[in-house]
Design a protein around this motif. Structure first.
Motif, PDB file in Angstrom:
ATOM      1  N   VAL A   1      -7.764   8.461  14.010  1.00  0.00           N
ATOM      2  CA  VAL A   1      -8.236   8.310  12.630  1.00  0.00           C
ATOM      3  C   VAL A   1      -7.952   6.912  12.074  1.00  0.00           C
ATOM      4  CG1 VAL A   1      -7.822   9.087  10.248  1.00  0.00           C
ATOM      5  CG2 VAL A   1      -8.108  10.777  12.097  1.00  0.00           C
ATOM      6  N   VAL A   2      -6.717   6.417  12.275  1.00  0.00           N
ATOM      7  CA  VAL A   2      -6.305   5.157  11.639  1.00  0.00           C
ATOM      8  C   VAL A   2      -7.229   3.978  11.990  1.00  0.00           C
ATOM      9  CG1 VAL A   2      -4.458   3.419  11.480  1.00  0.00           C
ATOM     10  CG2 VAL A   2      -3.908   5.852  11.305  1.00  0.00           C
ATOM     11  N   PRO A   3      -7.557   3.739  13.284  1.00  0.00           N
ATOM     12  CA  PRO A   3      -8.439   2.598  13.588  1.00  0.00           C
ATOM     13  C   PRO A   3      -9.821   2.728  12.955  1.00  0.00           C
ATOM     14  CG  PRO A   3      -7.394   3.417  15.595  1.00  0.00           C
ATOM     15  CD  PRO A   3      -7.121   4.412  14.517  1.00  0.00           C
ATOM     16  N   LYS A   4     -10.370   3.953  12.941  1.00  0.00           N
ATOM     17  CA  LYS A   4     -11.717   4.165  12.378  1.00  0.00           C
ATOM     18  C   LYS A   4     -11.743   3.913  10.875  1.00  0.00           C
ATOM     19  CE  LYS A   4     -14.043   5.605  16.049  1.00  0.00           C
ATOM     20  NZ  LYS A   4     -15.213   4.866  16.562  1.00  0.00           N
ATOM     21  N   VAL A   5     -10.712   4.394  10.188  1.00  0.00           N
ATOM     22  CA  VAL A   5     -10.650   4.191   8.735  1.00  0.00           C
ATOM     23  C   VAL A   5     -10.375   2.719   8.424  1.00  0.00           C
ATOM     24  CG1 VAL A   5      -9.478   4.847   6.597  1.00  0.00           C
ATOM     25  CG2 VAL A   5      -9.918   6.571   8.348  1.00  0.00           C
ATOM     26  N   THR A   6      -9.515   2.098   9.232  1.00  0.00           N
ATOM     27  CA  THR A   6      -9.170   0.690   9.016  1.00  0.00           C
ATOM     28  C   THR A   6     -10.407  -0.208   9.115  1.00  0.00           C
ATOM     29  OG1 THR A   6      -6.948   1.075   9.884  1.00  0.00           O
ATOM     30  CG2 THR A   6      -7.671  -1.210   9.774  1.00  0.00           C
TER      31      THR A   6
ATOM     32  N   CYS B   1      -8.656   7.105   1.522  1.00  0.00           N
ATOM     33  CA  CYS B   1      -8.708   8.043   2.652  1.00  0.00           C
ATOM     34  C   CYS B   1      -7.470   7.909   3.534  1.00  0.00           C
ATOM     35  CB  CYS B   1      -9.974   7.795   3.476  1.00  0.00           C
ATOM     36  SG  CYS B   1     -10.047   8.732   5.006  1.00  0.00           S
ATOM     37  N   LEU B   2      -7.104   6.656   3.862  1.00  0.00           N
ATOM     38  CA  LEU B   2      -5.928   6.453   4.717  1.00  0.00           C
ATOM     39  C   LEU B   2      -4.659   6.935   4.019  1.00  0.00           C
ATOM     40  CD1 LEU B   2      -5.149   5.518   7.497  1.00  0.00           C
ATOM     41  CD2 LEU B   2      -4.868   3.194   6.639  1.00  0.00           C
ATOM     42  N   GLY B   3      -4.627   6.751   2.702  1.00  0.00           N
ATOM     43  CA  GLY B   3      -3.490   7.249   1.919  1.00  0.00           C
ATOM     44  C   GLY B   3      -3.372   8.769   2.022  1.00  0.00           C
ATOM     45  N   GLU B   4      -4.523   9.452   1.913  1.00  0.00           N
ATOM     46  CA  GLU B   4      -4.524  10.923   2.030  1.00  0.00           C
ATOM     47  C   GLU B   4      -4.113  11.348   3.444  1.00  0.00           C
ATOM     48  OE1 GLU B   4      -4.924  12.897  -0.475  1.00  0.00           O
ATOM     49  OE2 GLU B   4      -5.535  11.349  -1.880  1.00  0.00           O
ATOM     50  N   CYS B   5      -4.651  10.650   4.453  1.00  0.00           N
ATOM     51  CA  CYS B   5      -4.330  11.000   5.846  1.00  0.00           C
ATOM     52  C   CYS B   5      -2.853  10.790   6.151  1.00  0.00           C
ATOM     53  CB  CYS B   5      -5.188  10.181   6.813  1.00  0.00           C
ATOM     54  SG  CYS B   5      -6.938  10.664   6.810  1.00  0.00           S
ATOM     55  N   CYS B   6      -2.265   9.789   5.504  1.00  0.00           N
ATOM     56  CA  CYS B   6      -0.848   9.483   5.776  1.00  0.00           C
ATOM     57  C   CYS B   6       0.109  10.432   5.056  1.00  0.00           C
ATOM     58  CB  CYS B   6      -0.537   8.037   5.414  1.00  0.00           C
ATOM     59  SG  CYS B   6      -1.225   6.880   6.627  1.00  0.00           S
TER      60      CYS B   6
END
Length: 330
Positions: A168-173, A190-195
């Motif tokens: 997930v992280v590379p795709k969102v980044t 989105c990354l904040g929610e995923c984390c």
């Protein structure tokens, strides 16, 4: 046969009525009819094919909105039983985030948000490729829609997203570097929610700093400084590594030898607390080659020693957890 004809007639009604309210009422009636006839009637009336055909009617707003409303009504009525059929039409629905008619785009947003909020958590891995495909399109509205859905999925399926965070992280980044401000903002949110799935108490306080460093490489050094100041005492698992490793990988590739040294120290401290090789496995290709370069190529002996120590700790963590180390790094 009569039931099949009646359901088909209701679908036609839902995709041809003059007003949104009338289309919504027909969709609800169709959902009740399918519930009464049984889930098998969905394929008997070839509903997925009908929905995709309606969504593709560029000049027919009623058909597009009606198809979305039908999916929403069926999911509301049938719940988990409709999920497999929803996946069949998901790519076509995601495309409609970019519909020129706002009522259609809003209907898609409402439909897919409700779907992701209620989806079986074990379907997370199946959903991700659809969301990643949407995040990779040209349309900024589709990107934003998929990023929001992914953020929602992190709360619906936290355990599963935790294990999938390395993907997930590379795709969102990638979307954090988009030229469109709305996409950048959605990606950061989105990354904040995923984390939120990261539960390591040592790293939790600096997660916002790490997210910011992923969004802006200029902040990488300050994020490394925060990691250097972190005392690792809790087990380091896959979700924790997923947000830290991109920062370390970037630091190890930096020309500055002191930045490389900081990365080596963090890897050494952190990997002592990795208990399962499966947690570190997704990152082996990102860290081991860079650590080997530090060990062999940096002209300063002290920095090379840091590289060798960090590499040895990572190799030990992999072996102790029951994993395999590529022969060239032994």
């Amino acid at each position: 046969m009569a039931a099949f004809e009646a359901l088909t007639a209701l679908y036609t009604k839902a995709t041809s009525e003059e007003t949104s309210d009338a289309r919504s009422a027909a969709a609800a009636e169709l959902a009740s009819g399918v519930e009464a006839a049984g889930v098998a009637s969905i394929m008997s009336m070839a509903l997925p094919a009908k929905v995709m055909a309606s969504l593709g009617e560029a000049k027919n707003v009623a058909a597009r909105e009606g198809a979305v409303l039908v999916c929403h009504a069926l999911h509301t009525k049938l719940g988990l039983h409709f999920e497999p059929y929803m996946l069949l039409v998901l790519p076509a629905l995601i495309e409609r985030f970019d519909d020129k008619v706002k009522t259609v785009a809003n209907a898609v947003d409402a439909c897919l948000s409700a779907f992701v909020q209620a989806v079986n958590p074990y379907a997370a891995a199946t959903l991700l490729p659809f969301l990643f495909a949407g995040m990779g399109t040209i349309s900024w509205k589709t990107k934003v829609g998929c990023l929001k859905l992914l953020g929602t999925l992190a709360h619906t399926a936290p355990t599963q997203i935790g294990q999938l965070l390395p993907e997930v992280v590379p795709k969102v980044t990638e979307n954090m570097w988009d030229t469109k401000p709305e996409v950048k903002q959605a990606a950061k949110a989105c990354l904040g929610e995923c984390c939120t799935v990261i539960h390591n108490p040592d790293v939790q306080p600096i997660v916002p700093v790490l997210i910011s460093a992923n969004a802006n490489p200029k902040e990488n050094v300050s994020a490394l400084d925060r990691l250097m100041g972190t005392t690792f005492v809790s087990q380091v698992d896959r979700p924790t590594l997923a947000i830290i490793v991109p920062v370390l990988g970037r630091g190890l590739r930096d020309r500055d030898v002191q930045t490389k040294r900081k990365c080596c120290v963090v890897v050494d401290n952190m990997c002592k607390l990795v208990c399962d090789a499966k947690d570190v496995e997704p990152f082996v290709d990102k860290l081991l080659p860079e650590l080997k370069k530090v060990e062999e190529d940096v002209p300063i002996p002290e920095i090379r020693a840091y590289g060798a120590k960090a590499k040895a700790t990572l190799v030990k963590a992999i072996k102790d957890g029951g994993g395999k180390v590529p022969p060239e790094y032994e």
